[in-house]
Design a protein around this motif. Structure first.
Motif, mmCIF file in Angstrom:
data_model
loop_
_atom_site.group_PDB
_atom_site.id
_atom_site.type_symbol
_atom_site.label_atom_id
_atom_site.label_comp_id
_atom_site.label_asym_id
_atom_site.label_seq_id
_atom_site.Cartn_x
_atom_site.Cartn_y
_atom_site.Cartn_z
ATOM 1 N N GLY A 482 0.898 -1.642 -0.190
ATOM 2 C CA GLY A 482 0.530 0.173 0.064
ATOM 3 C C GLY A 482 0.484 1.520 0.375
ATOM 4 N N VAL A 483 -0.093 2.411 -0.061
ATOM 5 C CA VAL A 483 1.095 3.530 -0.133
ATOM 6 C C VAL A 483 -0.365 4.809 1.281
ATOM 7 C CG1 VAL A 483 1.476 3.779 -1.828
ATOM 8 C CG2 VAL A 483 -0.811 4.950 -1.814
ATOM 9 N N LYS A 484 -0.136 5.983 1.692
ATOM 10 C CA LYS A 484 -0.261 6.342 2.959
ATOM 11 C C LYS A 484 -0.238 5.752 3.986
ATOM 12 C CE LYS A 484 -3.696 7.685 0.550
ATOM 13 N NZ LYS A 484 -5.390 9.041 0.898
ATOM 14 N N GLN A 485 -1.017 5.285 4.870
ATOM 15 C CA GLN A 485 -1.246 4.503 5.961
ATOM 16 C C GLN A 485 -1.062 3.398 6.575
ATOM 17 O OE1 GLN A 485 -2.731 6.649 9.676
ATOM 18 N NE2 GLN A 485 -1.841 8.359 8.868
ATOM 19 N N SER A 486 -0.992 2.489 4.603
ATOM 20 C CA SER A 486 -1.782 1.287 4.600
ATOM 21 C C SER A 486 -0.281 0.628 4.453
ATOM 22 C CB SER A 486 -2.031 0.851 3.271
ATOM 23 O OG SER A 486 -3.409 1.020 3.750
ATOM 24 N N GLY A 487 1.349 1.762 4.883
ATOM 25 C CA GLY A 487 1.770 0.164 4.682
ATOM 26 C C GLY A 487 3.020 1.056 3.686
ATOM 27 N N PHE A 488 3.805 0.214 3.895
ATOM 28 C CA PHE A 488 5.270 0.216 2.661
ATOM 29 C C PHE A 488 6.528 -0.946 2.769
ATOM 30 C CE2 PHE A 488 6.573 1.923 6.815
ATOM 31 C CZ PHE A 488 7.433 0.882 7.714
ATOM 32 N N GLY A 489 6.567 -1.356 1.378
ATOM 33 C CA GLY A 489 7.379 -2.399 1.798
ATOM 34 C C GLY A 489 6.052 -3.316 0.139
ATOM 35 N N ARG A 490 6.960 -3.899 -0.196
ATOM 36 C CA ARG A 490 5.148 -4.792 -1.946
ATOM 37 C C ARG A 490 6.069 -6.454 -1.661
ATOM 38 N NH1 ARG A 490 3.721 -1.112 -1.179
ATOM 39 N NH2 ARG A 490 3.086 0.562 -2.471
ATOM 40 N N GLU A 491 5.403 -6.687 -1.451
ATOM 41 C CA GLU A 491 5.495 -8.663 -1.159
ATOM 42 C C GLU A 491 4.965 -9.385 -2.684
ATOM 43 O OE1 GLU A 491 3.066 -9.858 2.302
ATOM 44 O OE2 GLU A 491 4.896 -9.263 3.448
ATOM 45 N N GLY A 492 5.262 -10.277 -3.065
ATOM 46 C CA GLY A 492 5.081 -11.216 -3.898
ATOM 47 C C GLY A 492 5.800 -10.524 -4.888
ATOM 48 N N SER A 493 5.409 -10.892 -6.079
ATOM 49 C CA SER A 493 6.040 -9.607 -7.532
ATOM 50 C C SER A 493 8.014 -10.141 -7.800
ATOM 51 C CB SER A 493 5.723 -8.805 -7.624
ATOM 52 O OG SER A 493 6.461 -7.802 -7.298
ATOM 53 N N LYS A 494 8.145 -9.625 -8.721
ATOM 54 C CA LYS A 494 10.193 -9.552 -8.668
ATOM 55 C C LYS A 494 10.550 -8.698 -7.375
ATOM 56 C CE LYS A 494 10.253 -5.738 -12.484
ATOM 57 N NZ LYS A 494 11.291 -5.379 -13.190
ATOM 58 N N PHE A 495 9.612 -8.108 -6.997
ATOM 59 C CA PHE A 495 9.919 -7.088 -5.339
ATOM 60 C C PHE A 495 10.171 -7.339 -4.847
ATOM 61 C CE2 PHE A 495 8.337 -4.499 -9.383
ATOM 62 C CZ PHE A 495 9.088 -3.524 -9.747
ATOM 63 N N GLY A 496 9.328 -8.298 -4.498
ATOM 64 C CA GLY A 496 9.019 -8.747 -3.230
ATOM 65 C C GLY A 496 10.340 -9.261 -2.372
ATOM 66 N N ILE A 497 11.550 -9.496 -2.816
ATOM 67 C CA ILE A 497 12.721 -10.196 -2.162
ATOM 68 C C ILE A 497 13.100 -8.625 -1.215
ATOM 69 C CG2 ILE A 497 14.002 -10.778 -4.206
ATOM 70 C CD1 ILE A 497 14.220 -13.739 -3.520
ATOM 71 N N GLU A 498 13.623 -8.156 -2.902
ATOM 72 C CA GLU A 498 14.182 -6.687 -2.098
ATOM 73 C C GLU A 498 14.591 -6.722 -0.767
ATOM 74 O OE1 GLU A 498 13.029 -3.483 -4.722
ATOM 75 O OE2 GLU A 498 13.866 -3.931 -6.483
ATOM 76 N N ASP A 499 12.903 -7.037 -0.251
ATOM 77 C CA ASP A 499 12.852 -6.221 1.377
ATOM 78 C C ASP A 499 13.859 -7.336 2.419
ATOM 79 O OD1 ASP A 499 11.518 -4.564 0.327
ATOM 80 O OD2 ASP A 499 9.603 -4.750 1.839
ATOM 81 N N TYR A 500 13.716 -8.276 1.935
ATOM 82 C CA TYR A 500 14.612 -9.666 2.551
ATOM 83 C C TYR A 500 16.448 -9.093 2.016
ATOM 84 C CZ TYR A 500 10.513 -10.890 4.275
ATOM 85 O OH TYR A 500 9.195 -10.521 4.495
ATOM 86 N N THR A 501 16.678 -8.426 1.178
ATOM 87 C CA THR A 501 18.441 -8.355 1.051
ATOM 88 C C THR A 501 18.779 -7.198 1.886
ATOM 89 O OG1 THR A 501 17.829 -7.291 -1.114
ATOM 90 C CG2 THR A 501 17.563 -9.935 -0.739
ATOM 91 N N ILE A 502 19.993 -7.003 1.744
ATOM 92 C CA ILE A 502 20.570 -5.693 1.931
ATOM 93 C C ILE A 502 21.760 -5.502 0.506
ATOM 94 C CG2 ILE A 502 21.092 -5.660 3.943
ATOM 95 C CD1 ILE A 502 23.860 -6.815 4.299
ATOM 96 N N VAL A 503 22.348 -4.365 0.498
ATOM 97 C CA VAL A 503 22.971 -4.013 -1.077
ATOM 98 C C VAL A 503 24.435 -3.532 -0.747
ATOM 99 C CG1 VAL A 503 23.757 -2.983 -3.091
ATOM 100 C CG2 VAL A 503 21.442 -3.431 -2.940
ATOM 101 N N LYS A 504 25.462 -4.286 -0.263
ATOM 102 C CA LYS A 504 26.454 -3.989 0.306
ATOM 103 C C LYS A 504 27.357 -4.006 -0.974
ATOM 104 C CE LYS A 504 28.509 -6.880 3.393
ATOM 105 N NZ LYS A 504 28.870 -7.676 4.020
ATOM 106 N N GLY A 505 28.485 -2.666 -0.867
ATOM 107 C CA GLY A 505 29.244 -1.712 -2.110
ATOM 108 C C GLY A 505 30.392 -2.228 -2.153
ATOM 109 N N LEU A 506 31.031 -2.686 -2.615
ATOM 110 C CA LEU A 506 32.146 -3.594 -2.597
ATOM 111 C C LEU A 506 32.589 -1.979 -3.958
ATOM 112 C CD1 LEU A 506 35.265 -4.877 -1.695
ATOM 113 C CD2 LEU A 506 33.782 -7.100 -3.799
ATOM 114 N N VAL A 507 34.229 -2.110 -3.508
ATOM 115 C CA VAL A 507 35.443 -1.389 -4.559
ATOM 116 C C VAL A 507 36.549 -1.965 -4.665
ATOM 117 C CG1 VAL A 507 36.273 1.313 -5.055
ATOM 118 C CG2 VAL A 507 34.105 1.240 -3.832
ATOM 119 N N LEU A 508 36.476 -2.186 -5.594
ATOM 120 C CA LEU A 508 37.790 -3.124 -6.039
ATOM 121 C C LEU A 508 39.252 -2.192 -6.769
ATOM 122 C CD1 LEU A 508 38.986 -5.807 -5.735
ATOM 123 C CD2 LEU A 508 37.546 -6.198 -7.975
#
Ligand code: NAP
Length: 511
Positions: A482-508
């Motif tokens: 949802g948006v507004k006070q229905s919350g945030f984050g997305r479940e299902g779809s190709k977006f659903g997994i993003e909430d369970y990951t972090i992005v770590k930047g590595l400079v080589l």
């Protein structure tokens, strides 16, 4: 105050089977678990939660089980186990986790009949809906099994020619999961599927009304070969304490909550102590708009599906039905006629039943409050309007109210019950303004055959999900949230997994 009128729905009156009798007919009795599940062990705890069939409550035969209510110490043990399990689970390959999820998907399908019966018992929804929920719930394991091998990072050009920048996508860690009773299986699998696909481990607190589906899933995860500690399920009669512990615990790296907006706000406050990553799937107040150029018959079917599924107890249920004045009479006549012809209210395991009870007396009180308030302010009962004590305490007629206006509670709050308020409107501008008034925005629906209007309205409605010319939108491929006070984050779809990951930047540096 009850409103008896001539337009009644079909109801069934009979004695509802004792819950214990249904349990004794399960093909796979091992699915019926009453203990909590921590680190691969079944834990009885010192306290219990009584689980009742809402269809026959408060009859003594309504009791399904005394389920273990786990303590703060049990939660600490589960978090520790999940944390230990994470150390190795995070290193497994996506392909391996995909196989685990597919095993679980397969086991859910094999046990679909029993799982559906457990849902009918603890939630009250009809068997066909419960069976459909298992199809939907299992589809998240299938979907995320397909996503697991594809959780990828990126390589980004650096402004320094000697450097290469790698964006590594990694699992976030132990996830706390808190779920409601209205989809006892699907609200867990939509989170658990994504968490496991990403390589996370979980501590799950199911709703107290419906812990049996959650415990059955825990058992199936065991059979599917999930390592100990990856899935932990802890029913608790003290939700505020369990929630606080999950939100404040430093070893929990993310909390995903589905439930009411008020509880979501409490959890967000508590999570600030550890700045935890959050997903919030909260309440809605969905507009359902029928424009003057709509296919009215299609809109009637969509309204019935969207408004009355699970007796109006889904978060994406149409809550306010805005009907253009030029089609209002046609829509209201066809809507009530179709409901009268097709609806059969009763016990969910009885053949042909389309709608069951509401979950408990608190839900019933809100339904009554919304109907009484609307009628006292001039709304007309076009269908139903009354409780159905002849079947049981928690049964209420599917109800259609006409001439509803914006000053009535029912147009301002989520009812979460079987009442459809019809609100007349005359212009697109007016209806968009009214539809966007609430401070929540989960789902919305509208019917129009004008392509320009479809895009215009879709872009203007302040919601996270839309059905245009359809009242049924849920599937694993949909970005759900949802948006507004229905919350945030997305479940299902190709977006659903993003909430369970972090992005770590590595400079080589390669110079
Ligand atoms: P709820 O009262 O917020 O309960 C949901 C879960 O939170 C249950 O497990 C409950 O535990 C727990 N809980 C209650 N109070 C808590 C607290 N103080 N701290 C931590 N946890 C707490 O919601 P509900 O009445 O069961 O569910 C209906 C609501 O959920 C509706 O507003 C509906 O729109 C929303 N919903 C949203 C979505 C979505 O995807 N956006 C989906 C389904 C439902 P106990 O059961 O033990 O009390």
């Amino acid at each position: 105050m009850f409103y008896r009128n001539s337009i009644k729905l079909a109801v069934r009156s009979y004695s509802i089977e004792a819950s214990s009798k249904v349990i004794s007919t399960l093909k796979n009795p091992s699915l019926f678990k009453t203990s909590g599940y921590i680190n691969g062990e079944w834990i009885t705890g010192n306290d219990t939660i009584e689980v009742h069939n809402p269809a026959s409550f408060p009859d003594p035969t309504s009791k399904i089980a005394d389920v273990a209510s786990l303590s703060a110490t049990d939660y600490e043990n589960a978090i520790e186990a999940a944390s230990n399990a994470f150390a190795t689970f995070k290193k497994t390959t996506g392909r391996h986790r995909s196989e685990l999820l597919l095993n679980l998907y397969q086991l859910m399908k094999e046990n679909q009949d029993d799982l559906a019966k457990l849902i009918v018992l603890e939630n009250g929804k009809p068997y066909a809906d419960a069976y459909g929920e298992i199809t939907y719930a299992a589809s998240f394991f299938q979907w995320f099994a397909e996503e697991a091998p594809r959780v990828a990072g990126d390589i980004i050009p650096s402004s320094n020619g000697s450097n290469r920048i790698l964006a590594l996508r990694q699992p976030i860690g132990v996830c706390g999961i808190i779920t409601p009773w209205n989809f006892p299986a699907a609200m867990i699998t939509r989170k658990l599927g994504a968490a496991v696909a990403a390589g996370c481990t979980t501590v799950i607190k199911p709703a107290s009304e419906t812990p049996l589906s959650a415990l059955a899933l825990a058992h199936l995860s065991e059979l599917a070969g999930f390592p100990k500690g990856v899935v932990n399920v802890l029913p608790s009669s003290d939700a505020p304490a369990a929630g606080k512990l999950l939100c404040e615990h430093p070893k929990i790296k993310k909390v995903s909550f589905t439930g009411s907006t008020n509880v979501g706000k409490v959890l967000m406050g508590q999570s600030s102590s550890t700045l935890k990553k959050l997903s919030m799937e909260l309440g809605g107040n969905a507009p359902f708009i029928v424009f003057d150029d709509a296919d009215v018959d299609k809109a009637v079917d969509g309204a019935i599906a969207s408004k009355f599924r699970s007796s109006g107890q889904t978060c994406i249920c149409a809550n306010r039905l805005f009907i253009h004045e030029s089609v209002y009479d046609e829509f209201s006549t066809k809507f009530t006629e179709k409901l009268r012809k097709t609806v059969k209210i009763g016990y969910g395991l009885e053949e042909g039943i389309t709608h069951g009870p509401v979950i408990h007396s608190k839900s019933m009180s809100k339904v009554r409050q919304h109907i009484d308030d609307a009628v006292s302010k001039g709304a007309k009962v076009l269908l139903g309007g009354s409780k159905l004590p002849e079947i049981g305490e928690n049964f209420h007629e599917l109800t259609v109210l006409g001439d509803v206006t914006s000053d009535m509670l029912i147009s301002q709050e989520e009812t979460f019950g079987p009442v459809a308020p019809l609100i007349k409107f005359s212009s697109e501008e007016e209806v968009l303004q009214a539809a966007n008034t609430p401070d929540v925005g989960l789902a919305g629906y509208f019917y129009s055959t004008d392509v320009s209007r479809i895009f215009r309205v879709a872009e203007e409605l302040e919601v996270g999900m839309l059905g245009a010319n359809t009242g049924a939108i849920s599937e694993a491929a949909l970005p759900f949230g949802g948006v507004k006070q229905s919350g945030f984050g997305r479940e299902g779809s190709k977006f659903g997994i993003e909430d369970y990951t972090i992005v770590k930047g590595l400079v080589l540096n390669i110079a």
